[in-house]
Design a protein around this motif. Structure first.
Motif, PDB file in Angstrom:
ATOM      1  N   GLY A  16       0.904  -1.216   0.092  1.00 21.98           N
ATOM      2  CA  GLY A  16       0.075  -0.147  -0.037  1.00 21.98           C
ATOM      3  C   GLY A  16       0.895   1.410   0.090  1.00 21.98           C
ATOM      4  O   GLY A  16       0.609   2.236  -0.798  1.00 21.98           O
ATOM      5  N   THR A  17       1.929   1.156   0.816  1.00 25.93           N
ATOM      6  CA  THR A  17       2.989   2.323   0.799  1.00 25.93           C
ATOM      7  C   THR A  17       3.515   2.681  -0.667  1.00 25.93           C
ATOM      8  O   THR A  17       3.610   3.595  -1.153  1.00 25.93           O
ATOM      9  N   PHE A  18       3.837   1.422  -1.193  1.00 23.50           N
ATOM     10  CA  PHE A  18       4.300   1.592  -2.579  1.00 23.50           C
ATOM     11  C   PHE A  18       3.406   2.300  -3.586  1.00 23.50           C
ATOM     12  O   PHE A  18       3.709   3.111  -4.517  1.00 23.50           O
ATOM     13  N   ILE A  19       2.114   1.616  -3.618  1.00 25.78           N
ATOM     14  CA  ILE A  19       1.257   2.210  -4.489  1.00 25.78           C
ATOM     15  C   ILE A  19       0.839   3.551  -4.040  1.00 25.78           C
ATOM     16  O   ILE A  19       0.643   4.569  -5.093  1.00 25.78           O
ATOM     17  N   ALA A  64       3.686  10.454  -6.962  1.00 28.63           N
ATOM     18  CA  ALA A  64       4.901  10.632  -7.431  1.00 28.63           C
ATOM     19  C   ALA A  64       4.538  11.796  -8.797  1.00 28.63           C
ATOM     20  O   ALA A  64       3.470  11.983  -9.220  1.00 28.63           O
ATOM     21  N   PRO A  65       5.851  12.397  -8.987  1.00 24.75           N
ATOM     22  CA  PRO A  65       5.981  13.578 -10.002  1.00 24.75           C
ATOM     23  C   PRO A  65       5.920  12.841 -11.369  1.00 24.75           C
ATOM     24  O   PRO A  65       5.656  13.748 -12.343  1.00 24.75           O
ATOM     25  N   GLY A 123      12.168   9.818 -15.889  1.00 27.14           N
ATOM     26  CA  GLY A 123      11.578   8.863 -14.922  1.00 27.14           C
ATOM     27  C   GLY A 123      10.455   8.326 -15.460  1.00 27.14           C
ATOM     28  O   GLY A 123      10.141   7.034 -15.438  1.00 27.14           O
ATOM     29  N   GLY A 124       9.608   8.812 -16.150  1.00 26.79           N
ATOM     30  CA  GLY A 124       8.342   8.577 -16.658  1.00 26.79           C
ATOM     31  C   GLY A 124       8.580   7.539 -17.721  1.00 26.79           C
ATOM     32  O   GLY A 124       8.206   6.589 -17.811  1.00 26.79           O
ATOM     33  N   ARG A 177       1.806   7.729 -11.714  1.00 27.14           N
ATOM     34  CA  ARG A 177       0.437   8.124 -11.137  1.00 27.14           C
ATOM     35  C   ARG A 177      -0.802   7.321 -11.617  1.00 27.14           C
ATOM     36  O   ARG A 177      -1.731   6.891 -10.901  1.00 27.14           O
ATOM     37  N   THR A 178      -0.622   7.187 -13.017  1.00 28.70           N
ATOM     38  CA  THR A 178      -1.620   6.368 -13.691  1.00 28.70           C
ATOM     39  C   THR A 178      -1.978   5.143 -13.276  1.00 28.70           C
ATOM     40  O   THR A 178      -3.013   4.613 -12.808  1.00 28.70           O
ATOM     41  N   PHE A 179      -0.596   4.407 -13.165  1.00 25.16           N
ATOM     42  CA  PHE A 179      -0.689   3.073 -12.371  1.00 25.16           C
ATOM     43  C   PHE A 179      -1.312   2.857 -11.158  1.00 25.16           C
ATOM     44  O   PHE A 179      -2.002   2.085 -10.953  1.00 25.16           O
TER      45      PHE A 179
END
Lengths: 216, 293
Positions: A33-36, A42-43, B22-23, A48-50
Motif C-alpha cells: 500500500g505504501t508503494f502504491i 509521484a511527480p 523517470g516516466g 500516477r496512472t498506475f
C-alpha cells in the motif's frame, strides 16, 4: 456450551491462525500500500496512472472475486500453491488499495502552507519532507489505516471460509459440519473470537486517534 | 502535477526533464512486466478461441447460454443487494434514531448491539444466519425466492444496518445545534424535531456515504459464492467456468461487471457529494472506512 469448553484448544489455535493471517496480511498490505501510495503522489505521470488504476480496479472488485481468480485462475497458467498462500496474496492485494487511500488522505490533509513555510525558513526538500510533511501526514493516516487493518482481520474470515483451514472460521465450520455440534454455541464462540480482537482494537484506535490528533 | 501538491514545488525545466526520464523508464518497466504476463498467459494458451469463444464470439454454441447465465447472476446479485440495502435502511434508521433519542441508560443495549455487530466479519453473520436460523426452526419457505437468498440478505442486513445507523447518527450530529434548538423552541416535540427538521437535512449530508455503503453491500453479496449459499454473479461465473474450463476468462468478465457497477456507483457518490457543496452545508460524513469488508 460443551461445544466450546471441550474444544477450547481448537478455538485458541484457530484464533492464533487468524491472527497470523492478519499479521502477514498487515505487513504485506502496508508495504504494498505504501508503494502504491508513493506511485499515486509521484511527480512521474505513468506511475500516477498506475497507482490510480490499481486503486480503482481493486477497490471496486470484491475480495471473493480476487480469491477465486487466484485460486482457480493461477493454476491454469502453471502457478500452484496452497490455498493459504493464494488467500494471503489476495488479501494483501485487496487491502493494499485501502491502505494506499488512507495514506494518500493523510498526505492530502497537510496544507500547502506547511511546506511553503518550511521552505521559507530555509529547509531543504528532504528536510521539508521528513520533518514537516510526512510526520503530519503519518499522524492523520493512523485512524483510516488502523480501521483498514481491523477490517482486514475481519476479512481473514473470508479467506478462512474459502478453505484455508485451521483459522477461527474453519474451526467453526469443521465443528458444525464434520463433527455435528450444534451451530449456535460453536458460531457464538467463533464470533467471540473475532470480537476479542475487533472491539479492543477499535477502542485502542480511538484512544490513539485522540492522542495523535493535530489541532488544525 | 496538474494540481499543486504539498510535496513538490512547481517543476522547473530540470525537474520536468527528470520527470520525463523517470516516466519513460517507468513506462518501459511497466511494458516489460505487462509483456511477461501476456507471454505467460499466451504460453499457457489462455488466449485461445476455445476459452474466449463462449464469451466473445456470438456464433459460438455456448455464447447465448453463457451470457444468459451471467445476466441471471447479475440479476441475482442486484436483487440481494437491493433487498439488503432496503432492510438495512429501515432497520438502521430505527436503530440510529433510537440511539440518538433514548436516554443515557436506555440506549446502552442499542449501543452494545451496534458495537457487537460492527465488530463481526460479514461472512460470519451470513454463515451464522444460514446455519443457526434453520437450527432454531426458523422457516423461510413462505418468502419468495430461495432460502439462500434470504440467509444472505439477513446476514448482510445484520451487519449493514448498524453501519447505516452510525452514518445517520453522524449525519444528524453534523448539523448545527441551532437546528434542533430552534425546532424545540417553536414547540415541536423531540420526535417531531427529529422527523421534520433534523433527518431531512441529514439525509442530504449523508447521501454520498449511503451510496458508498451500497457499493460495500454489492461487493459483499459475492460472499454467498464463497459459502456456496446462493447463485449470484460470482457463483454463477464459477459454475460456468467449471463446465467450460475457462476460469481466467469467465472470472475476468465477472470482475469487470462488478468493477463497472461499483465504479459507476462511486462516481455517483462523488457527483452527489460535489453537487451538495454548492449549497452551504455542514461538515461531510466520511463513508465508513470499513469499506474494506
Amino acid at each position: 456450551m460443551d461445544a466450546i469448553t471441550q474444544n477450547l484448544d481448537l478455538f485458541w489455535n484457530g484464533f492464533l491462525r487468524s491472527l497470523t493471517i492478519c499479521l502477514w496480511g498487515g505487513v504485506g498490505s502496508l508495504v504494498l500500500g505504501t508503494f502504491i501510495a508513493t506511485c499515486r503522489v509521484a511527480p512521474v505521470a505513468p506511475l500516477r496512472t498506475f497507482g490510480t488504476a490499481w486503486v480503482t480496479v481493486i477497490r471496486n472488485c470484491p475480495l471473493s472475486v480476487l480469491l477465486f481468480m487466484f485460486a482457480f485462475g493461477l493454476p491454469e497458467i502453471g502457478i500452484n500453491a496452497e490455498y493459504y498462500y493464494f488467500g494471503l496474496a489476495a488479501l494483501i492485494i485487496y487491502t493494499s488499495a485501502f491502505v494506499c487511500e488512507g495514506l494518500r488522505a493523510g498526505i492530502n490533509s497537510v496544507s500547502a502552507g506547511q511546506a511553503e513555510a518550511a521552505r521559507a525558513i530555509g529547509l531543504t526538500f528532504t528536510q521539508t519532507l521528513t520533518q514537516i510533511v510526512l510526520p503530519q501526514a503519518f499522524r492523520t493516516s493512523i485512524p483510516p489505516v488502523g480501521s483498514v487493518i481491523i477490517a482486514m482481520f475481519k476479512n481473514s474470515a473470508v479467506v478462512g471460509a474459502f478453505g484455508v483451514g485451521l483459522d477461527l472460521y474453519s474451526v467453526g465450520e469443521s465443528l458444525t459440519s464434520a463433527q455435528g455440534f450444534a451451530a449456535l454455541p460453536v458460531l457464538t464462540g467463533v464470533a467471540i473470537g473475532y470480537l476479542m480482537i475487533t472491539l479492543p482494537a477499535g477502542v485502542g484506535l480511538g484512544v490513539l486517534e485522540r492522542k495523535v490528533a493535530i489541532a488544525r | 502535477m496538474s494540481t499543486p501538491s504539498v510535496l513538490y514545488d512547481a517543476p522547473g525545466p530540470r525537474a520536468r526533464r527528470r520527470a520525463a526520464v523517470g516516466g519513460a523508464f517507468a513506462s518501459v518497466v511497466g511494458l516489460i512486466l505487462t509483456g511477461l504476463v501476456i507471454k505467460r498467459l499466451a504460453d499457457a494458451g489462455q488466449f485461445s478461441g476455445d476459452l474466449w469463444g463462449p464469451i466473445v464470439n456470438p456464433s459460438n454454441e455456448d455464447f447465448p447460454a453463457v451470457w444468459n447465465l451471467l445476466a441471471k447472476g447479475v440479476q441475482a446479485t442486484l436483487t440481494a443487494a437491493a433487498l439488503s440495502i432496503t432492510f438495512s435502511l429501515i432497520i438502521g434508521g430505527v436503530v440510529g434514531v433510537a440511539r440518538m433519542m433514548l436516554g443515557r441508560r436506555a440506549r446502552m443495549p442499542v449501543v452494545a448491539l451496534i458495537e457487537l455487530l460492527r465488530g463481526l466479519p460479514v461472512v460470519i453473520t451470513i454463515y451464522f444466519a444460514s446455519r443457526v436460523l434453520p437450527e432454531l426452526g426458523v422457516d423461510l419457505s413462505g418468502l419468495p425466492g430461495e432460502a439462500g437468498l434470504w440467509f444472505l440478505v439477513i446476514g448482510l442486513t445484520a451487519y449493514n444496518c448498524v453501519i447505516i445507523a452510525e452514518i445517520i447518527r453522524a449525519g444528524v450530529a453534523s448539523l448545527p445545534g441551532g437546528q434542533r434548538e430552534a425546532a424545540l423552541a417553536v414547540g415541536l416535540t423531540p420526535g417531531a424535531a427529529m422527523r421534520l427538521v433534523l433527518l431531512p437535512q441529514a439525509v442530504r449530508v449523508m447521501l454520498p456515504a449511503l451510496i458508498s455503503q451500497l457499493v460495500v453491500i454489492l461487493k459483499d453479496t459475492s460472499l454467498a459464492a464463497v459459502l456456496a449459499l446462493y447463485t449470484e454473479l460470482l457463483r454463477q461465473g464459477n459454475l460456468i467456468a467449471l463446465n467450460l474450463h475457462n476460469p481466467i476468462q469467465i472470472l475476468s468478465v465477472v470482475a469487470a461487471i462488478f468493477i463497472l457497477i461499483n465504479y459507476s456507483l462511486s462516481r455517483l457518490a462523488t457527483w452527489v457529494d460535489q453537487r451538495s457543496i454548492r449549497t452551504t452545508r455542514p461538515r461531510r460524513v466520511e463513508p465508513a472506512p470499513a469499506n474494506v469488508s
